[in-house]
Design an enzyme around this catalytic site. Structure first.
Site, PDB file in Angstrom:
ATOM      1  N   ALA A 106     -22.521  23.677 -64.073  1.00  0.00           N
ATOM      2  CA  ALA A 106     -23.088  24.823 -63.351  1.00  0.00           C
ATOM      3  C   ALA A 106     -24.315  25.319 -64.093  1.00  0.00           C
ATOM      4  O   ALA A 106     -24.260  25.577 -65.287  1.00  0.00           O
ATOM      5  CB  ALA A 106     -22.063  25.953 -63.245  1.00  0.00           C
ATOM      6  N   CYS A 107     -25.433  25.429 -63.364  1.00  0.00           N
ATOM      7  CA  CYS A 107     -26.640  26.004 -63.950  1.00  0.00           C
ATOM      8  C   CYS A 107     -26.914  27.356 -63.285  1.00  0.00           C
ATOM      9  O   CYS A 107     -26.265  27.714 -62.304  1.00  0.00           O
ATOM     10  CB  CYS A 107     -27.830  25.059 -63.822  1.00  0.00           C
ATOM     11  N   ILE A 108     -27.851  28.078 -63.800  1.00  0.00           N
ATOM     12  CA  ILE A 108     -28.157  29.418 -63.286  1.00  0.00           C
ATOM     13  C   ILE A 108     -28.524  29.368 -61.802  1.00  0.00           C
ATOM     14  O   ILE A 108     -27.996  30.125 -60.996  1.00  0.00           O
ATOM     15  CB  ILE A 108     -29.298  30.079 -64.100  1.00  0.00           C
ATOM     16  N   GLY A 128     -28.023  26.822 -59.799  1.00  0.00           N
ATOM     17  CA  GLY A 128     -27.018  26.075 -59.049  1.00  0.00           C
ATOM     18  C   GLY A 128     -27.589  24.911 -58.262  1.00  0.00           C
ATOM     19  O   GLY A 128     -27.032  24.502 -57.253  1.00  0.00           O
ATOM     20  N   THR A 153     -27.293  21.311 -62.264  1.00  0.00           N
ATOM     21  CA  THR A 153     -25.854  21.166 -62.007  1.00  0.00           C
ATOM     22  C   THR A 153     -25.520  19.721 -61.658  1.00  0.00           C
ATOM     23  O   THR A 153     -24.594  19.129 -62.212  1.00  0.00           O
ATOM     24  CB  THR A 153     -25.428  22.101 -60.854  1.00  0.00           C
TER      25      THR A 153
END
Length: 101
Positions: free
Chosen positions: A8-10, A12, A16
């Site tokens: 999960a990245c900021i 998304g 990700t």
């Protein structure tokens, strides 16, 4: 070795899915079984079941934000890295998982 992972990245988006892809490639190159759940702009995809968590040897969180439903993984050995590390060097992330077991 059996691995479950969450990416999960900021935002998304790209990170990700790039982290997911590289973790899968790196684990499979070692002959390990892996399931990767993504938590991004599209919500939770490829959700890891409780049965899969319970049978996993280790959990990898390749995240830049909070993990949704993190309590599912209580009591498991967890490796936490950023998505960029998983993208740049998935092999070292898998090696960290090996060291944890």
């Amino acid at each position: 070795m059996k691995i479950v992972a969450v990416t999960a990245c900021i935002a998304g988006l790209a990170h990700t899915y790039m982290a997911k892809s590289n973790l899968e490639k790196s684990a499979k190159a070692k002959g390990y079984e892996i399931k990767v759940e993504t938590q991004g702009a599209m919500g939770v995809e490829n959700r890891i079941t409780q049965e899969e968590v319970d049978s996993a040897d280790v959990v990898i969180f390749a995240v830049d934000t909070n993990v949704t439903d993190r309590d599912r993984f209580e009591g498991k050995k967890i490796i936490t890295v950023g998505t960029k590390e998983a993208i740049r060097d998935g092999e070292s992330v898998i090696a960290k998982a090996e060291d944890e077991i």
